[in-house]
Enzyme design. Structure first.
Site, PDB file in Angstrom:
ATOM      1  N   CYS A  11       0.505   6.880 -15.671  1.00 43.10           N
ATOM      2  CA  CYS A  11       1.716   6.682 -16.486  1.00 43.10           C
ATOM      3  C   CYS A  11       1.945   5.217 -16.827  1.00 43.10           C
ATOM      4  O   CYS A  11       2.943   4.871 -17.436  1.00 43.10           O
ATOM      5  CB  CYS A  11       2.923   7.245 -15.768  1.00 43.10           C
ATOM      6  N   CYS A  71      -2.729   7.844  -8.062  1.00 42.87           N
ATOM      7  CA  CYS A  71      -3.599   8.636  -8.944  1.00 42.87           C
ATOM      8  C   CYS A  71      -5.052   8.204  -8.774  1.00 42.87           C
ATOM      9  O   CYS A  71      -5.951   9.032  -8.629  1.00 42.87           O
ATOM     10  CB  CYS A  71      -3.184   8.475 -10.399  1.00 42.87           C
ATOM     11  N   CYS A 116       1.819   1.672 -12.554  1.00 42.72           N
ATOM     12  CA  CYS A 116       1.132   0.742 -11.645  1.00 42.72           C
ATOM     13  C   CYS A 116       1.038  -0.641 -12.284  1.00 42.72           C
ATOM     14  O   CYS A 116       1.261  -1.666 -11.626  1.00 42.72           O
ATOM     15  CB  CYS A 116      -0.268   1.255 -11.324  1.00 42.72           C
ATOM     16  N   CYS A 176      12.490   8.905   1.207  1.00 43.51           N
ATOM     17  CA  CYS A 176      11.115   8.533   0.867  1.00 43.51           C
ATOM     18  C   CYS A 176      10.464   9.818   0.372  1.00 43.51           C
ATOM     19  O   CYS A 176      10.508  10.840   1.073  1.00 43.51           O
ATOM     20  CB  CYS A 176      10.385   8.006   2.106  1.00 43.51           C
ATOM     21  N   HIS A 194       8.992   5.740   8.727  1.00 44.13           N
ATOM     22  CA  HIS A 194       9.928   6.137   9.799  1.00 44.13           C
ATOM     23  C   HIS A 194       9.943   5.135  10.955  1.00 44.13           C
ATOM     24  O   HIS A 194      10.991   4.916  11.569  1.00 44.13           O
ATOM     25  CB  HIS A 194       9.437   7.511  10.282  1.00 44.13           C
ATOM     26  N   CYS A 215       3.120   5.299  -5.908  1.00 47.20           N
ATOM     27  CA  CYS A 215       3.359   5.800  -7.267  1.00 47.20           C
ATOM     28  C   CYS A 215       4.733   5.328  -7.728  1.00 47.20           C
ATOM     29  O   CYS A 215       5.669   6.090  -7.730  1.00 47.20           O
ATOM     30  CB  CYS A 215       3.259   7.334  -7.265  1.00 47.20           C
ATOM     31  N   CYS A 228      12.186   2.206   9.679  1.00 48.36           N
ATOM     32  CA  CYS A 228      13.343   2.501   8.833  1.00 48.36           C
ATOM     33  C   CYS A 228      14.654   2.037   9.484  1.00 48.36           C
ATOM     34  O   CYS A 228      14.884   2.304  10.662  1.00 48.36           O
ATOM     35  CB  CYS A 228      13.411   4.013   8.584  1.00 48.36           C
ATOM     36  N   CYS A 255      20.650   9.628   8.890  1.00 48.87           N
ATOM     37  CA  CYS A 255      19.225   9.759   8.562  1.00 48.87           C
ATOM     38  C   CYS A 255      19.034  10.838   7.508  1.00 48.87           C
ATOM     39  O   CYS A 255      19.697  11.878   7.527  1.00 48.87           O
ATOM     40  CB  CYS A 255      18.487  10.117   9.851  1.00 48.87           C
ATOM     41  N   CYS A 283       5.333   8.803  -1.717  1.00 46.41           N
ATOM     42  CA  CYS A 283       4.511   8.498  -2.895  1.00 46.41           C
ATOM     43  C   CYS A 283       3.166   7.871  -2.530  1.00 46.41           C
ATOM     44  O   CYS A 283       2.258   7.861  -3.349  1.00 46.41           O
ATOM     45  CB  CYS A 283       5.271   7.633  -3.894  1.00 46.41           C
ATOM     46  N   CYS A 343      13.403  13.792   3.695  1.00 42.87           N
ATOM     47  CA  CYS A 343      12.694  12.506   3.750  1.00 42.87           C
ATOM     48  C   CYS A 343      11.269  12.679   4.279  1.00 42.87           C
ATOM     49  O   CYS A 343      11.036  13.354   5.282  1.00 42.87           O
ATOM     50  CB  CYS A 343      13.456  11.531   4.640  1.00 42.87           C
ATOM     51  N   CYS A 386      13.622   2.592  -1.376  1.00 47.16           N
ATOM     52  CA  CYS A 386      14.061   3.973  -1.608  1.00 47.16           C
ATOM     53  C   CYS A 386      15.174   4.414  -0.653  1.00 47.16           C
ATOM     54  O   CYS A 386      16.272   4.778  -1.083  1.00 47.16           O
ATOM     55  CB  CYS A 386      12.871   4.922  -1.507  1.00 47.16           C
ATOM     56  N   CYS A 423       7.153  -0.338   3.119  1.00 46.19           N
ATOM     57  CA  CYS A 423       8.334  -0.508   2.253  1.00 46.19           C
ATOM     58  C   CYS A 423       9.601  -0.971   2.993  1.00 46.19           C
ATOM     59  O   CYS A 423      10.319  -1.828   2.483  1.00 46.19           O
ATOM     60  CB  CYS A 423       8.634   0.780   1.492  1.00 46.19           C
TER      61      CYS A 423
HETATM   62 FE1  FSX Z   1      -0.306   7.078 -11.149  1.00 45.15          FE
HETATM   63 FE2  FSX Z   1      -0.436   4.483 -12.562  1.00 45.15          FE
HETATM   64 FE3  FSX Z   1       2.045   6.938 -10.371  1.00 45.15          FE
HETATM   65 FE4  FSX Z   1       2.032   6.012 -12.676  1.00 45.15          FE
HETATM   66  O1  FSX Z   1      -0.913   4.711 -14.280  1.00 45.15           O
HETATM   67  S1  FSX Z   1       0.242   6.124  -9.287  1.00 45.15           S
HETATM   68  S2  FSX Z   1       1.428   8.199 -12.167  1.00 45.15           S
HETATM   69  S3  FSX Z   1       3.293   5.207 -11.034  1.00 45.15           S
HETATM   70  O2  FSX Z   1       1.251   4.366 -13.011  1.00 45.15           O
HETATM   71  O3  FSX Z   1      -1.499   5.857 -11.937  1.00 45.15           O
HETATM   72 FE1  SF4 Z   2      12.920   8.490   9.167  1.00 47.29          FE
HETATM   73 FE2  SF4 Z   2      13.641   9.026   6.640  1.00 47.29          FE
HETATM   74 FE3  SF4 Z   2      15.418   9.170   8.629  1.00 47.29          FE
HETATM   75 FE4  SF4 Z   2      14.472   6.807   7.809  1.00 47.29          FE
HETATM   76  S1  SF4 Z   2      15.742   8.224   6.603  1.00 47.29           S
HETATM   77  S2  SF4 Z   2      14.759   7.486   9.914  1.00 47.29           S
HETATM   78  S3  SF4 Z   2      12.342   7.343   7.333  1.00 47.29           S
HETATM   79  S4  SF4 Z   2      13.572  10.474   8.366  1.00 47.29           S
HETATM   80 FE1  SF4 Z   3       7.701   3.561  -0.144  1.00 49.04          FE
HETATM   81 FE2  SF4 Z   3       8.257   6.146   0.305  1.00 49.04          FE
HETATM   82 FE3  SF4 Z   3       9.525   4.841  -1.637  1.00 49.04          FE
HETATM   83 FE4  SF4 Z   3       6.927   5.452  -1.888  1.00 49.04          FE
HETATM   84  S1  SF4 Z   3       8.637   6.922  -1.791  1.00 49.04           S
HETATM   85  S2  SF4 Z   3       7.899   3.481  -2.388  1.00 49.04           S
HETATM   86  S3  SF4 Z   3       6.219   5.238   0.250  1.00 49.04           S
HETATM   87  S4  SF4 Z   3       9.670   4.420   0.583  1.00 49.04           S
END
Ligand code: FSX
Ligand code: SF4
Ligand code: SF4
Length: 287
Positions: A17, A124, A20, A259, A202, A162, A205, A225, A262, A231, A252, A240
């Site tokens: 998309c 991806c 990245c 979370c 986790h 992602c 967090c 939580c 991703c 999550c 996030c 993160c």
């Molecule tokens: Fe994938 Fe790149 Fe997600 Fe997007 O193109 S990792 S769909 S954020 O941007 O490949």
């Molecule tokens: Fe774990 Fe998600 Fe709870 Fe944070 S919000 S303590 S990562 S389950």
């Molecule tokens: Fe990080 Fe989870 Fe958010 Fe992805 S979805 S950016 S792994 S906190």
């Protein structure tokens, strides 16, 4: 001033998309100008010769840049997006030769075979991600799957997400410039740099104390939580919570979202449906 050495790089976008790329454009320290124009580390410069979003050139001239860089060797190939492979890859093309489309698959096979290393950037490219999701009509595969299928031995690094965090890209490139290709012991079993992906969300967090005290949010916006809201932090490896996003503004869970996993190998199909609680039996034992 010493002599500046250059590391040529080619960035190919396949099925994705473009998130990245947008993420890397948001790098802050160093920022994208430092990365592309300055020396990221003293006396070393990344010469990004091909990037579909930011290069000024077009047409035959930029396809020639790909071919001439390949002839020179000594470059890093960055792949963003999964690779469409069905029907000889015809569902994803970059340019044409003799009025025939050149598939992403053929570019990636061609360019990866002479590269120093391949960086699969984003979920991806690393694992197939959303384009590989069921029913995967274009036969998308990850970079690793394609390299292994075609017997290409060039080492590769997976940087999932992602999108992935810009620091994960800049840090990996800086490490290649400073110390050369990552050693096997610097990568985990999914070929991710341990530097960024060795702990779960986790584990670090800031809502973890709520989890341990079983104080769970019942709806978005509640304190507590977010485990019962689905999550995926307990089964997702990335830094993160300590790195934060968007110039260390937030992340996030910090902004009240779960979370969504991703960075997971199974993103998106295997972490779906996203807002349904996972079983504690699925947690890895270290969390
Ligand atoms: Fe994938 Fe790149 Fe997600 Fe997007 O193109 S990792 S769909 S954020 O941007 O490949
Ligand atoms: Fe774990 Fe998600 Fe709870 Fe944070 S919000 S303590 S990562 S389950
Ligand atoms: Fe990080 Fe989870 Fe958010 Fe992805 S979805 S950016 S792994 S906190």
């Amino acid at each position: 001033m010493g002599k500046v050495t250059e590391l040529p790089a080619i960035w190919i976008q396949a099925a994705g998309c473009t998130g990245c790329s947008i993420s890397v454009l948001n790098a802050d320290y160093p920022n994208i100008k430092n990365l592309l124009i300055d020396e990221v580390v003293p006396e070393k410069h990344v010469n990004l010769r091909f990037h579909p979003n930011i290069m000024a050139g077009q047409g035959e001239a930029i396809l020639e840049v790909l071919s001439s860089t390949k002839r020179e060797k000594g470059y890093v190939l960055i792949v963003e997006g999964a690779i469409p492979t069905k029907d000889n890859g015809i569902y994803g093309v970059i340019g044409e030769r003799d009025k025939k489309p050149i598939t992403m698959l053929s570019w990636i096979l061609d360019l990866s075979s002479s590269a120093l290393c391949v960086i699969a950037f984003g979920s991806c490219a690393s694992f197939g991600g959303i384009p590989k999701g069921n029913p995967n009509p274009t036969g998308c595969k990850s970079v690793g799957e394609v390299l292994e299928e075609y017997g290409i031995k060039t080492p590769y690094i997976n940087i999932p997400g992602c999108p992935p965090h810009p620091d994960w890209f800049v840090g990996t490139v800086a490490s290649v410039l400073l110390f050369g290709l990552p050693k096997e012991e610097d990568l985990d079993e999914l070929r991710r740099p341990k530097l960024f992906f060795s702990q779960t969300i986790h584990e670090n967090c800031p809502r973890r104390a709520y989890y341990d005290e079983k104080k769970f949010a019942k709806k978005f916006g509640d304190p507590g939580c977010l485990y019962e809201l689905g999550c995926r932090g307990p089964v997702t490896y990335a830094d993160c919570p300590i790195r934060l996003w968007n110039g260390k503004v937030n992340w996030c869970v910090g902004c009240g979202s779960t979370c969504i996993g991703c960075c997971s190998e199974g993103f998106l199909d295997e972490v779906s449906p996203l807002y349904v609680k996972i079983e504690e039996a699925q947690f890895p034992k270290e969390v």
